[in-house]
Design an enzyme around this catalytic site. Structure first.
Site, PDB file in Angstrom:
ATOM      1  CG  LEU A 138      -0.248   5.231   2.715  1.00 20.21           C
ATOM      2  CD1 LEU A 138       0.544   4.428   3.723  1.00 20.21           C
ATOM      3  CD2 LEU A 138      -0.873   6.450   3.374  1.00 20.21           C
ATOM      4  CB  THR A 139       4.162   7.475  -1.755  1.00 16.89           C
ATOM      5  OG1 THR A 139       4.606   6.488  -0.861  1.00 16.89           O
ATOM      6  CG2 THR A 139       5.244   8.494  -1.969  1.00 16.89           C
ATOM      7  CG  LEU A 145      -2.037  -1.016   1.164  1.00 15.48           C
ATOM      8  CD1 LEU A 145      -2.724  -1.123   2.499  1.00 15.48           C
ATOM      9  CD2 LEU A 145      -3.027  -0.628   0.090  1.00 15.48           C
ATOM     10  NE  ARG A 146       6.792   1.284   2.652  1.00 17.00           N
ATOM     11  CZ  ARG A 146       7.639   0.281   2.722  1.00 17.00           C
ATOM     12  NH1 ARG A 146       8.366  -0.044   1.692  1.00 17.00           N
ATOM     13  NH2 ARG A 146       7.764  -0.397   3.825  1.00 17.00           N
ATOM     14  N   GLY A 147       2.618   2.557  -2.193  1.00 17.94           N
ATOM     15  CA  GLY A 147       2.450   3.328  -3.418  1.00 17.94           C
ATOM     16  C   GLY A 147       1.291   4.294  -3.308  1.00 17.94           C
TER      17      GLY A 147
END
Lengths: 581, 340
Positions: free
Chosen positions: B281-282, B277-279
């Site tokens: 979020l960023t 999910l980092r994508g």
């Protein structure tokens, strides 16, 4: 030859320009073996510089501590507080750093030089020190490389001048026409000369049409032109200065020749896509002039080098590797402490050292006070026996050497599949940060396509460009793979050979054909490989599994795998299993 | 310190400049990675950013320049002191260079050698991470840094805290650091596991068209001939950028993200097959920072479009051997999911 005579006079001019603006130009790269010409050049440079200018030599294997400065342990222990030892980069401030055997400089050394050249100061963060020290200097990189060996491209990018003395002989050597006073006067004028408006465009477009991507090149060219104007005591930069700058700065960096094999400026001009000549005709003339000057100075072997591939790129990664294997005493994960000497860069563990010295302090202090008097006895007496150094374990890197049969015999039919399999293996190596090397054999010889590298993009590129066809010089391939593997091992890495062939050798090592002879030679080479105990895998790429490849594998004591039809993944799994075993 | 090339005077490199501005507005975006050709101005841009950043309030005498207004992130010493007694002053936002060859003890901090030797005392001497707290840590040639140091840095940057367990010391201190890494891919690659720990990733190319190249060289030459005069010439522009950053920071909290935009961001990530999910979020954070920079009240498609390549290109589960840049794939997906 006319070119060589101008070569030496250009070298002398370069020395004068460097003496005028050493920091602005960043330095010079001299490609030449050791010899009287180079010595003479260095003496000339020395004579043109002010007398107090420091000139320091930097050996290729210099340690970080010596280069940047660090803690002087002997002095530190004797006075009981940290004593800082000045590094070479601090000592050379305001002078010239002569990098001997620049082609062998370790990657970390190159990086430090680069950052000092960029920042004009050095930043030290080591051994409990934190300092910034001004460091303005020029690098004289003595590149003694032969063939493809070159000084690291990242440092060459940061120094303006390049001179090649390889083809010069003593007869070309003439005395310098510049004298120290002239240079000193020019030094005061540098940067004052006016730069005509079109000069920038001329240099930039020349750089572009020579395929020089870095923007540092035209910048350096401007500075060289300015220094040249100062040398001539001219208040503006003239066309002749720009031509000189193009010759000394842009030409040696060329990666493309505007009009292939033609050294004439006229057709070259037509090919410049970015050129805005159409509506500025008078500028176009200067552009051509500068370009022509650069073209005339382009080394004759450029085209050949370009054909072989981008050698600069090939070089850069192997430099990184040399650096990696050298410093295993200082890097990796700490695995404990032992008693040891503080030689060759071992890292002192201060706490453990103090701890081991502590029980003896009262005793030693008593002895010391008897010797030198109570007031002069040091607070802390540490003996050599107390030294404790931290031990590190560096993960030993694995290098996989792919030896690919690109001959016409049968591999050609399956070359695409082999390439697919190698790509999968490469992806695997990428994740584990292994190094890969690629040897291809076809026609009469085996060729090292890619020296050990971690750059997978390059590996893939060279694999894709691999042509097929011709005979099968299997023995030559095994021999060169063995020698590469031994070289890799001597650097402390673990080599593995993956040989992909159908085993049908038909070309001998001396290049003539003959199946029986070639096969027996290949078996001999395989036995040699077995003796060296390098792990190997043989992948049979023939349409139907053959006796020959299996025989070679047996001689090598290698694992024998048959390339399954159209299933690169399966092959990749098989080899991975072997490598993990 | 030598004069610094002004940020506003950098020609082109818009993606990189935007990424750095985003990181200055919202440190939570998670750092910037810039990979590209030699001599394309990567380091110049990072150093210029340092001169651009607005100053910040910090506790006087604190080794970690703690923020007196934010009690949650104080270091041990500042926390022990009653809030009313904390004196503060304005300091420059630290932009600390991590030189190649820096030893681990200097990065994380270590035993104070002087006191250990002279007095036999065990005390902690803070390292670069302490100095970079609330600021930026710049790593040139990040791909050449030793692996264990990179691991350590990314871990600290993600947790915002530096835990030191070495030399018989046990110390923890705040280290909220924005990592900025630059490098040249020809000299070696960064481990794929590390790539996606950086928030934004930009590809820096040397400009190819002649007028731009001439402009770059012209400005650089003018700067080198007269650094101070050149700086003065661009000071106004730099001040404008600084004010933009300050205003954007104030606005950041008020920028709203509609469910529709969230859905679009998610759709984009799904279509690209990014891991985790980092994508998303960023992408969201960066888009919000861009909206704040632009003075917009809510995030819309145009903001997402602008940041998508930088936020996602290094997160694609790609064949590491695929030459066709992942930037192209992101652009294609953007064109599909967020038609202009």
């Amino acid at each position: 030859m006319r070119a060589t005579a101008t070569g030496w006079s250009d070298a002398l001019t370069a020395a004068a320009l460097l003496a005028i603006d050493p920091v602005g130009l960043g330095g010079i790269c001299i490609r030449s073996g050791a010899g009287p010409l180079r010595d003479h050049w260095l003496e000339t440079l020395r004579g043109l510089l002010p007398e107090q200018t420091p000139l320091r030599k930097c050996p290729p294997a210099i340690s970080d501590g010596r280069l940047l400065g660090g803690i002087d342990l002997a002095a530190t222990l004797s006075v009981g507080r940290p004593v800082i030892e000045r590094g070479l980069l601090a000592e050379v401030n305001g002078g010239i750093l002569v990098a001997v055997m620049a082609e062998r400089l370790a990657a970390s050394t190159v990086a430090h030089l680069n950052s000092a050249l960029d920042m004009r100061e050095i930043v030290i963060e080591r051994d409990g020190l934190s300092q910034r020290i001004p460091s303005l200097f020029a690098v004289v990189a003595l590149d003694e490389g032969i063939g493809d060996e070159r000084a690291a491209p990242s440092i060459c990018d940061r120094i303006a001048l390049r001179v090649d003395l390889t083809d010069l002989s003593r007869q070309d050597m003439i005395g310098s026409t510049f004298c120290a006073d002239q240079i000193a006067a020019a030094r005061g004028r540098v940067g004052k000369a006016k730069l005509p408006a079109h000069a920038l465009k001329a240099l930039c477009s020349t750089a572009a049409s020579l395929g020089v991507a870095s923007l540092r090149a035209p910048l350096f060219a401007i500075r060289v032109a300015r220094a040249a104007a100062a040398l001539d005591d001219d208040d503006r930069v003239r066309d002749a200065h720009l031509e000189l700058a193009a010759r000394l700065v842009l030409a040696p960096r060329a990666t493309a020749i505007p009009e292939a094999s033609s050294a004439e400026a006229e057709p070259a001009k037509n090919r410049e896509p970015e050129g805005a000549e159409q509506h500025v005709p008078e500028d176009a003339q200067l552009d051509d002039l500068v370009l022509a000057a650069a073209l005339a100075a382009i080394p004759p072997d450029l085209l050949k080098r370009l054909r072989v591939g981008d050698q600069d790129k090939l070089r850069s990664a192997s430099v990184g590797k040399q650096g990696m294997s050298r410093v295993s005493k200082q890097r990796g994960r700490p695995i404990g402490v032992r008693r040891g000497e503080l030689r060759s860069g071992a890292r002192l563990n201060v706490l453990e050292t103090l701890r081991s010295a502590a029980p003896w302090q009262s005793l030693r202090r008593r002895t010391q006070s008897q010797l030198v008097g109570a007031d002069r006895a040091p607070r802390l007496v540490i003996h050599r026996d107390d030294f404790r150094v931290t031990r590190f374990r560096e993960r030993s890197a694995t290098s996989t050497i792919f030896v690919v049969d690109a001959s016409g015999s049968s591999a050609l039919r399956r070359l695409a599949e082999v390439k697919g399999a190698v790509e999968l293996l490469l992806a695997d190596c990428y994740v584990r940060r292994d190094e890969v090397a690629l040897i291809a054999f076809r026609g009469k010889a085996a060729e090292l396509i890619l020296p050990p590298t971690r750059s997978l993009t390059r590996a893939k590129r060279s694999l894709a460009a691999l042509p097929g066809g011709g005979g099968t010089p299997l023995s030559a391939a095994i021999v060169s793979a063995t020698s590469l593997a031994l070289a890799v091992r001597s650097k402390g890495h673990c080599p593995t050979i993956v040989l992909m062939t159908d085993g049908r050798a038909n070309v001998c090592r001396d290049g003539h054909s003959g199946r029986t002879e070639a096969e027996s030679e290949a078996r001999d080479a395989a036995r040699q490989l077995r003796v060296s105990t390098i792990p190997a895998v043989v992948v049979d790429t023939s349409p139907r599994p053959q006796q020959q490849a299996a025989g070679i594998a047996a001689e090598m004591n290698a694992r024998y795998v048959v390339l399954p039809y159209a299933d690169a993944a399966k092959l990749s799994r098989a080899i991975r299993a072997h490598m993990q075993a | 310190m030598p004069a610094v090339f002004p940020f506003s005077a950098i020609v082109g490199q818009d993606e990189m400049k935007l990424a750095l501005m985003i990181a200055a507005v919202d440190p939570k975006v998670g750092g910037v990675l810039a990979f590209g050709d030699r001599g394309s101005g990567k380091s110049t841009a990072v150093r210029a950013l340092a001169a651009l950043l607005p100053s910040m309030r910090a506790v006087v005498g604190c080794k970690y320049q703690c923020d007196p207004d934010d009690s949650a992130t104080l270091c041990g010493e500042c926390r022990a002191c009653p809030a009313a007694k904390l004196k503060s002053h304005q300091v420059a936002v630290p932009v600390i260079d991590l030189p190649l060859g820096a030893t681990e003890d200097r990065v994380v901090g270590a035993l104070d050698l002087e006191r250990a030797l002279a007095r036999g005392e065990k005390s902690f001497e803070p390292g670069l991470l302490a100095r970079a707290n609330r600021g930026f840590l710049y790593i040139d040639e990040v791909n050449l840094l030793e692996d264990h140091l990179v691991d350590l840095l990314l871990d600290v940057a993600a947790s915002g805290e530096n835990v030191v367990e070495r030399d018989g010391l046990s110390v923890r201190h705040p280290a909220r650091v924005v990592l900025v890494g630059t490098g040249n891919p020809e000299e070696g690659e960064l481990r794929p596991q590390l790539l996606d720990r950086f928030g934004l990733s930009v590809d820096v190319r040397t400009p190819a068209d002649l007028p731009t190249r001439i402009e770059v060289v012209k400005r650089r030459d003018a700067f080198e001939t007269d650094p101070i005069g050149f700086g003065a010439q661009w000071a106004k522009q730099d001040l404008k950028s600084r004010k933009r950053i300050l205003a954007a920071r104030d606005r950041l909290g008020q920028v709203t993200v509609s469910d529709k935009s969230l859905a679009k961001a998610a759709q984009l990530c799904v279509s690209l097959g990014t891991d985790g999910l980092r994508g998303e979020l960023t992408l969201m954070r960066a888009a919000r920072a861009v909206a704040a920079l632009e003075g917009d009240k809510s995030v819309d498609d145009s903001h997402l479009r602008r940041v998508a390549p930088a936020a996602l290109r290094h997160r694609l589960r790609r064949n590491p051997l695929d030459d066709s840049g992942s930037g192209v794939r992101v652009e294609r997906a953007v064109a599909e999911c967020l038609p202009a």
